[in-house]
Write a protein that holds these residues in place. Structure first.
Motif, PDB file in Angstrom:
ATOM      1  N   LEU A 194       0.820  -1.208   0.000  1.00 25.12           N
ATOM      2  CA  LEU A 194       0.000   0.000   0.000  1.00 25.12           C
ATOM      3  C   LEU A 194       0.858   1.264   0.000  1.00 25.12           C
ATOM      4  O   LEU A 194       0.550   2.238  -0.688  1.00 25.12           O
ATOM      5  CB  LEU A 194      -0.951  -0.006   1.197  1.00 25.12           C
ATOM      6  CG  LEU A 194      -2.045  -1.073   1.151  1.00 25.12           C
ATOM      7  CD1 LEU A 194      -2.804  -1.111   2.471  1.00 25.12           C
ATOM      8  CD2 LEU A 194      -2.985  -0.857  -0.009  1.00 25.12           C
ATOM      9  N   ARG A 195       1.938   1.253   0.775  1.00 26.88           N
ATOM     10  CA  ARG A 195       2.827   2.413   0.798  1.00 26.88           C
ATOM     11  C   ARG A 195       3.523   2.599  -0.547  1.00 26.88           C
ATOM     12  O   ARG A 195       3.725   3.730  -1.004  1.00 26.88           O
ATOM     13  CB  ARG A 195       3.850   2.280   1.914  1.00 26.88           C
ATOM     14  CG  ARG A 195       3.257   2.532   3.270  1.00 26.88           C
ATOM     15  CD  ARG A 195       4.296   2.499   4.342  1.00 26.88           C
ATOM     16  NE  ARG A 195       3.702   2.827   5.620  1.00 26.88           N
ATOM     17  CZ  ARG A 195       4.238   2.500   6.775  1.00 26.88           C
ATOM     18  NH1 ARG A 195       5.373   1.838   6.807  1.00 26.88           N
ATOM     19  NH2 ARG A 195       3.647   2.844   7.897  1.00 26.88           N
ATOM     20  N   THR A 196       3.903   1.503  -1.173  1.00 25.59           N
ATOM     21  CA  THR A 196       4.560   1.584  -2.475  1.00 25.59           C
ATOM     22  C   THR A 196       3.616   2.184  -3.503  1.00 25.59           C
ATOM     23  O   THR A 196       4.019   3.028  -4.314  1.00 25.59           O
ATOM     24  CB  THR A 196       5.033   0.189  -2.929  1.00 25.59           C
ATOM     25  OG1 THR A 196       5.976  -0.303  -1.965  1.00 25.59           O
ATOM     26  CG2 THR A 196       5.667   0.230  -4.297  1.00 25.59           C
ATOM     27  N   GLU A 197       2.370   1.772  -3.471  1.00 24.97           N
ATOM     28  CA  GLU A 197       1.378   2.301  -4.409  1.00 24.97           C
ATOM     29  C   GLU A 197       1.241   3.814  -4.264  1.00 24.97           C
ATOM     30  O   GLU A 197       1.257   4.547  -5.253  1.00 24.97           O
ATOM     31  CB  GLU A 197       0.032   1.620  -4.162  1.00 24.97           C
ATOM     32  CG  GLU A 197      -1.049   1.995  -5.129  1.00 24.97           C
ATOM     33  CD  GLU A 197      -2.353   1.266  -4.843  1.00 24.97           C
ATOM     34  OE1 GLU A 197      -3.401   1.861  -5.115  1.00 24.97           O
ATOM     35  OE2 GLU A 197      -2.323   0.135  -4.355  1.00 24.97           O
ATOM     36  N   SER A 198       1.148   4.296  -3.030  1.00 25.23           N
ATOM     37  CA  SER A 198       1.000   5.741  -2.831  1.00 25.23           C
ATOM     38  C   SER A 198       2.292   6.480  -3.175  1.00 25.23           C
ATOM     39  O   SER A 198       2.255   7.589  -3.712  1.00 25.23           O
ATOM     40  CB  SER A 198       0.549   6.059  -1.409  1.00 25.23           C
ATOM     41  OG  SER A 198       1.526   5.674  -0.471  1.00 25.23           O
ATOM     42  N   TYR A 199       3.449   5.874  -2.901  1.00 26.26           N
ATOM     43  CA  TYR A 199       4.730   6.490  -3.238  1.00 26.26           C
ATOM     44  C   TYR A 199       4.853   6.681  -4.749  1.00 26.26           C
ATOM     45  O   TYR A 199       5.231   7.748  -5.224  1.00 26.26           O
ATOM     46  CB  TYR A 199       5.880   5.623  -2.711  1.00 26.26           C
ATOM     47  CG  TYR A 199       7.243   6.066  -3.176  1.00 26.26           C
ATOM     48  CD1 TYR A 199       7.880   7.141  -2.573  1.00 26.26           C
ATOM     49  CD2 TYR A 199       7.888   5.409  -4.220  1.00 26.26           C
ATOM     50  CE1 TYR A 199       9.139   7.552  -2.998  1.00 26.26           C
ATOM     51  CE2 TYR A 199       9.140   5.818  -4.655  1.00 26.26           C
ATOM     52  CZ  TYR A 199       9.763   6.881  -4.034  1.00 26.26           C
ATOM     53  OH  TYR A 199      10.994   7.292  -4.464  1.00 26.26           O
ATOM     54  N   ILE A 200       4.504   5.645  -5.502  1.00 26.06           N
ATOM     55  CA  ILE A 200       4.591   5.736  -6.958  1.00 26.06           C
ATOM     56  C   ILE A 200       3.604   6.767  -7.489  1.00 26.06           C
ATOM     57  O   ILE A 200       3.925   7.539  -8.400  1.00 26.06           O
ATOM     58  CB  ILE A 200       4.383   4.350  -7.601  1.00 26.06           C
ATOM     59  CG1 ILE A 200       5.593   3.466  -7.278  1.00 26.06           C
ATOM     60  CG2 ILE A 200       4.172   4.459  -9.101  1.00 26.06           C
ATOM     61  CD1 ILE A 200       5.444   2.030  -7.688  1.00 26.06           C
TER      62      ILE A 200
END
Length: 89
Positions: A44-50
């Motif tokens: 989930l954090r990776t999705e928002s970071y991207i």
């Protein structure tokens, strides 16, 4: 590392499957659940970071960089495009 307790209610089918997978993986159920939660948080954090990075992107500038990449130099060995397969008739 500070630890805390949390009463977790899982559907019986999920709990059974988690127990089986934890046993097959050779870890305690608690460790298996901790890793599963960590993996979900990471996704989930990776999705928002991207998404945040994409929002700041300068598309014309990126395309310009890509256009210049390798300009004036022949393709290196291994850079060739695969030959298209001919249709069998």
């Amino acid at each position: 590392m500070r630890k805390s307790n949390f009463a977790l209610r899982l559907q019986p089918s999920l709990l059974d499957e988690a127990r089986k997978l934890a046993e097959a993986d050779g870890v305690a159920l608690n460790q298996f659940i901790n890793v599963a939660v960590a993996e979900k948080l990471s996704a989930l954090r990776t999705e928002s970071y991207i998404a945040e990075r994409a929002a700041r992107a300068d598309i014309p500038k990126a395309l310009g960089v890509l256009k210049r990449a390798g300009a004036g130099r022949p393709a290196m060995k291994g850079d060739e495009l695969p030959r298209a397969k001919r249709r069998q008739r």
